[in-house]
Motif scaffolding. Structure first.
Motif, PDB file in Angstrom:
ATOM      1  N   PHE A 298       0.726  -1.169  -0.054  1.00  0.00           N
ATOM      2  CA  PHE A 298       0.034   0.067   0.048  1.00  0.00           C
ATOM      3  C   PHE A 298       0.824   1.213   0.075  1.00  0.00           C
ATOM      4  O   PHE A 298       0.698   2.185  -1.008  1.00  0.00           O
ATOM      5  CB  PHE A 298      -0.997   0.042   1.403  1.00  0.00           C
ATOM      6  N   PHE A 299       1.840   1.263   0.824  1.00  0.00           N
ATOM      7  CA  PHE A 299       2.762   2.524   0.751  1.00  0.00           C
ATOM      8  C   PHE A 299       3.366   2.734  -0.432  1.00  0.00           C
ATOM      9  O   PHE A 299       3.452   3.943  -0.905  1.00  0.00           O
ATOM     10  CB  PHE A 299       3.923   2.077   1.966  1.00  0.00           C
ATOM     11  N   SER A 300       3.981   1.618  -1.042  1.00  0.00           N
ATOM     12  CA  SER A 300       4.660   1.700  -2.463  1.00  0.00           C
ATOM     13  C   SER A 300       3.746   2.369  -3.604  1.00  0.00           C
ATOM     14  O   SER A 300       3.847   3.090  -4.102  1.00  0.00           O
ATOM     15  CB  SER A 300       5.267   0.434  -2.646  1.00  0.00           C
ATOM     16  N   SER A 301       2.535   1.718  -3.606  1.00  0.00           N
ATOM     17  CA  SER A 301       1.643   1.997  -4.643  1.00  0.00           C
ATOM     18  C   SER A 301       0.944   3.356  -4.527  1.00  0.00           C
ATOM     19  O   SER A 301       0.682   4.216  -5.462  1.00  0.00           O
ATOM     20  CB  SER A 301       0.492   1.063  -4.914  1.00  0.00           C
ATOM     21  N   SER A 302       0.547   3.657  -3.362  1.00  0.00           N
ATOM     22  CA  SER A 302      -0.068   5.194  -2.783  1.00  0.00           C
ATOM     23  C   SER A 302       0.996   6.237  -3.084  1.00  0.00           C
ATOM     24  O   SER A 302       0.712   7.168  -3.808  1.00  0.00           O
ATOM     25  CB  SER A 302      -0.525   5.049  -1.540  1.00  0.00           C
ATOM     26  N   THR A 303       2.172   6.003  -2.718  1.00  0.00           N
ATOM     27  CA  THR A 303       3.172   7.206  -2.725  1.00  0.00           C
ATOM     28  C   THR A 303       3.451   7.208  -4.473  1.00  0.00           C
ATOM     29  O   THR A 303       3.589   8.399  -4.971  1.00  0.00           O
ATOM     30  CB  THR A 303       4.424   6.832  -2.137  1.00  0.00           C
ATOM     31  N   ASN A 304       3.544   5.951  -5.153  1.00  0.00           N
ATOM     32  CA  ASN A 304       4.014   6.001  -6.477  1.00  0.00           C
ATOM     33  C   ASN A 304       2.802   6.912  -7.220  1.00  0.00           C
ATOM     34  O   ASN A 304       2.906   7.737  -8.148  1.00  0.00           O
ATOM     35  CB  ASN A 304       4.077   4.867  -7.219  1.00  0.00           C
ATOM     36  N   SER A 305       1.439   6.523  -6.859  1.00  0.00           N
ATOM     37  CA  SER A 305       0.518   7.086  -7.508  1.00  0.00           C
ATOM     38  C   SER A 305       0.234   8.534  -7.219  1.00  0.00           C
ATOM     39  O   SER A 305       0.030   9.325  -8.156  1.00  0.00           O
ATOM     40  CB  SER A 305      -0.916   6.554  -7.045  1.00  0.00           C
ATOM     41  N   ALA A 306       0.461   9.104  -6.242  1.00  0.00           N
ATOM     42  CA  ALA A 306       0.652  10.364  -5.699  1.00  0.00           C
ATOM     43  C   ALA A 306       1.549  11.293  -6.399  1.00  0.00           C
ATOM     44  O   ALA A 306       1.619  12.198  -6.820  1.00  0.00           O
ATOM     45  CB  ALA A 306       0.720  10.624  -4.109  1.00  0.00           C
ATOM     46  N   MET A 307       2.779  10.682  -6.618  1.00  0.00           N
ATOM     47  CA  MET A 307       3.917  11.450  -7.061  1.00  0.00           C
ATOM     48  C   MET A 307       3.849  11.391  -8.463  1.00  0.00           C
ATOM     49  O   MET A 307       4.097  12.628  -8.999  1.00  0.00           O
ATOM     50  CB  MET A 307       5.180  10.382  -7.108  1.00  0.00           C
ATOM     51  N   LYS A 308       3.006  10.827  -9.176  1.00  0.00           N
ATOM     52  CA  LYS A 308       2.788  10.944 -10.852  1.00  0.00           C
ATOM     53  C   LYS A 308       1.308  11.651 -10.866  1.00  0.00           C
ATOM     54  O   LYS A 308       1.319  11.896 -12.103  1.00  0.00           O
ATOM     55  CB  LYS A 308       2.736   9.539 -11.357  1.00  0.00           C
ATOM     56  N   SER A 309       0.555  12.032 -10.073  1.00  0.00           N
ATOM     57  CA  SER A 309      -0.639  12.531 -10.200  1.00  0.00           C
ATOM     58  C   SER A 309      -0.811  13.973 -10.726  1.00  0.00           C
ATOM     59  O   SER A 309      -1.586  14.065 -11.694  1.00  0.00           O
ATOM     60  CB  SER A 309      -1.289  12.633  -8.750  1.00  0.00           C
ATOM     61  N   ILE A 310       0.102  14.769 -10.651  1.00  0.00           N
ATOM     62  CA  ILE A 310       0.138  16.033 -10.922  1.00  0.00           C
ATOM     63  C   ILE A 310       0.466  16.144 -12.654  1.00  0.00           C
ATOM     64  O   ILE A 310      -0.350  16.521 -13.428  1.00  0.00           O
ATOM     65  CB  ILE A 310       0.935  17.074 -10.548  1.00  0.00           C
ATOM     66  N   ARG A 311       1.592  15.383 -12.936  1.00  0.00           N
ATOM     67  CA  ARG A 311       1.763  15.311 -14.223  1.00  0.00           C
ATOM     68  C   ARG A 311       0.739  14.347 -15.215  1.00  0.00           C
ATOM     69  O   ARG A 311       0.658  14.878 -16.331  1.00  0.00           O
ATOM     70  CB  ARG A 311       3.017  14.544 -14.322  1.00  0.00           C
ATOM     71  N   SER A 312       0.305  13.402 -14.501  1.00  0.00           N
ATOM     72  CA  SER A 312      -0.943  12.615 -15.152  1.00  0.00           C
ATOM     73  C   SER A 312      -2.134  13.472 -15.537  1.00  0.00           C
ATOM     74  O   SER A 312      -2.780  12.982 -16.665  1.00  0.00           O
ATOM     75  CB  SER A 312      -1.044  11.162 -14.529  1.00  0.00           C
ATOM     76  N   ASN A 313      -2.422  14.258 -14.701  1.00  0.00           N
ATOM     77  CA  ASN A 313      -3.727  14.862 -14.698  1.00  0.00           C
ATOM     78  C   ASN A 313      -3.547  16.495 -15.183  1.00  0.00           C
ATOM     79  O   ASN A 313      -4.100  17.296 -15.003  1.00  0.00           O
ATOM     80  CB  ASN A 313      -4.324  15.145 -13.335  1.00  0.00           C
ATOM     81  N   SER A 314      -2.317  16.716 -15.824  1.00  0.00           N
ATOM     82  CA  SER A 314      -1.733  17.980 -16.465  1.00  0.00           C
ATOM     83  C   SER A 314      -2.955  18.742 -17.464  1.00  0.00           C
ATOM     84  O   SER A 314      -2.974  19.722 -17.453  1.00  0.00           O
ATOM     85  CB  SER A 314      -0.594  17.988 -17.305  1.00  0.00           C
ATOM     86  N   GLY A 315      -3.447  17.713 -18.372  1.00  0.00           N
ATOM     87  CA  GLY A 315      -4.574  18.306 -19.152  1.00  0.00           C
ATOM     88  C   GLY A 315      -5.752  19.006 -18.440  1.00  0.00           C
ATOM     89  O   GLY A 315      -6.303  19.937 -18.963  1.00  0.00           O
ATOM     90  N   MET A 316      -6.227  18.256 -17.373  1.00  0.00           N
ATOM     91  CA  MET A 316      -7.380  18.685 -16.551  1.00  0.00           C
ATOM     92  C   MET A 316      -6.855  19.974 -16.046  1.00  0.00           C
ATOM     93  O   MET A 316      -7.692  21.018 -15.702  1.00  0.00           O
ATOM     94  CB  MET A 316      -7.759  17.706 -15.598  1.00  0.00           C
ATOM     95  N   ILE A 317      -5.728  19.935 -15.252  1.00  0.00           N
ATOM     96  CA  ILE A 317      -5.174  21.018 -14.551  1.00  0.00           C
ATOM     97  C   ILE A 317      -5.346  22.373 -15.422  1.00  0.00           C
ATOM     98  O   ILE A 317      -5.461  23.541 -14.849  1.00  0.00           O
ATOM     99  CB  ILE A 317      -3.652  20.728 -13.949  1.00  0.00           C
ATOM    100  N   LYS A 318      -4.623  22.283 -16.608  1.00  0.00           N
ATOM    101  CA  LYS A 318      -4.593  23.331 -17.352  1.00  0.00           C
ATOM    102  C   LYS A 318      -5.954  24.008 -17.913  1.00  0.00           C
ATOM    103  O   LYS A 318      -6.052  24.931 -18.239  1.00  0.00           O
ATOM    104  CB  LYS A 318      -3.928  22.913 -18.582  1.00  0.00           C
ATOM    105  N   LYS A 319      -7.019  23.004 -17.691  1.00  0.00           N
ATOM    106  CA  LYS A 319      -8.379  23.546 -18.499  1.00  0.00           C
ATOM    107  C   LYS A 319      -9.317  23.831 -17.087  1.00  0.00           C
ATOM    108  O   LYS A 319     -10.122  24.724 -17.316  1.00  0.00           O
ATOM    109  CB  LYS A 319      -8.879  22.323 -19.272  1.00  0.00           C
ATOM    110  N   VAL A 320      -9.341  23.078 -16.244  1.00  0.00           N
ATOM    111  CA  VAL A 320     -10.378  23.413 -15.197  1.00  0.00           C
ATOM    112  C   VAL A 320      -9.987  23.422 -13.593  1.00  0.00           C
ATOM    113  O   VAL A 320      -8.708  22.943 -13.567  1.00  0.00           O
ATOM    114  CB  VAL A 320     -11.372  22.124 -15.152  1.00  0.00           C
ATOM    115  N   TYR A 321     -10.264  24.371 -12.848  1.00  0.00           N
ATOM    116  CA  TYR A 321      -9.794  24.714 -11.801  1.00  0.00           C
ATOM    117  C   TYR A 321     -10.269  23.715 -10.814  1.00  0.00           C
ATOM    118  O   TYR A 321     -11.658  23.599 -10.651  1.00  0.00           O
ATOM    119  CB  TYR A 321     -10.301  26.238 -11.224  1.00  0.00           C
TER     120      TYR A 321
END
Length: 271
Positions: free
Chosen positions: A84-107
């Motif tokens: 859980f610690f490994s998968s959750s931290t990896n997911s959080a680490m990549k979350s901003i970059r993987s959602n960059s399209g939404m971040i640029k369009k919607v607040y």
């Protein structure tokens, strides 16, 4: 701080939807789907038990606190929490970059992305605990489970809360760093390997020398896993270790929230 809580209250429904989306994406195009949540730790437990318990003979060297606990159950408890610690931290680490399209369009409050990744993995982790219960029942039915079963077992939720706080804190720090330093993904994978070997997942910490025991106790994940095992196997908490791990978790959470909040406005310039 009051504004943060207002935003969280306003977007709490979105947090749940993002977490559900992460779970669906994780098992998309998988025939077994969510069943892998239970099959994967079971298969890993069998492999580790055979390798370290039978082939290398590590299963016979017990800590006094875990006497009577079958080696596969001991391995599974550590493997589930580390996974859980490994998968959750990896997911959080990549979350901003993987959602960059939404971040640029919607607040949307940007902390929703790493937090939803961690919470989706926590939901999957809670489901996987069914496997742990099933394995314990199996060894109970065969008469090979000799650890006491008492009220301490209900306190096992305390280390799980501790683990969640640590994962959120570490995830927020990693999510911020990964926006500016892409190499952090590779560095974190190496650190996770070190954390795994220092967490006494497939060996007994009591078999180590006092100096080595002191060293691995500096790893907060070791302390969380150790206290989870102690409670689940009918033993009282190691209170100094519990205080230390909660202190590290709260400190990581505070640093993670502070760093993320200070840098979030510049994310859009670097994704």
């Amino acid at each position: 701080m009051s504004q943060v809580f207002k935003n969280f209250s306003r977007y709490r429904y979105l947090l749940g939807e993002l977490a559900k989306k992460n779970i669906k994406l994780k098992y998309r195009r998988s025939y077994l789907g969510i069943l892998w949540t239970m099959i994967e730790p079971l298969l890993t437990m069998i492999v580790l038990s055979v390798v370290f318990g039978e082939l290398l003979g590590k299963g016979g060297r017990e800590d006094a606190a875990f006497r009577g606990v079958p080696f596969p159950v001991y391995v599974l408890t550590g493997r589930l929490l580390y996974s859980f610690f490994s998968s959750s931290t990896n997911s959080a680490m990549k979350s901003i970059r993987s959602n960059s399209g939404m971040i640029k369009k919607v607040y949307v409050p940007k902390y929703m992305y790493p937090l939803s990744g961690i919470l989706s993995n926590f939901a999957i982790f809670l489901i996987s605990l069914v496997v742990l219960v099933g394995v314990m029942v199996f060894f109970l039915s065969t008469g090979s489970y000799g650890a006491p079963m008492n009220g301490y077992m209900f306190l096992s939720i305390v280390p799980l809360i501790n683990l969640l706080l640590l994962s959120i804190g570490a995830g927020m720090i990693l999510a911020t760093l990964c926006v500016f330093f892409r190499d952090i993904e590779y560095l974190w994978s190496v650190l996770l390997m070190l954390i795994m070997y220092c967490s006494a997942i497939f060996y007994f910490a009591g078999s180590l020398s006092p100096a080595k025991q002191t060293m691995i106790k500096l790893n907060p994940l070791f302390g969380i896993i150790q206290n989870f095992r102690r409670a689940l196997f009918g033993q009282p908490f190691d209170m100094p270790l519990l205080a230390y791990t909660f202190g590290i978790s709260v400190l990581a959470l505070g640093i993670g929230m502070f760093v993320f909040y200070r840098k979030q406005d510049t994310f859009i310039l670097n994704i």
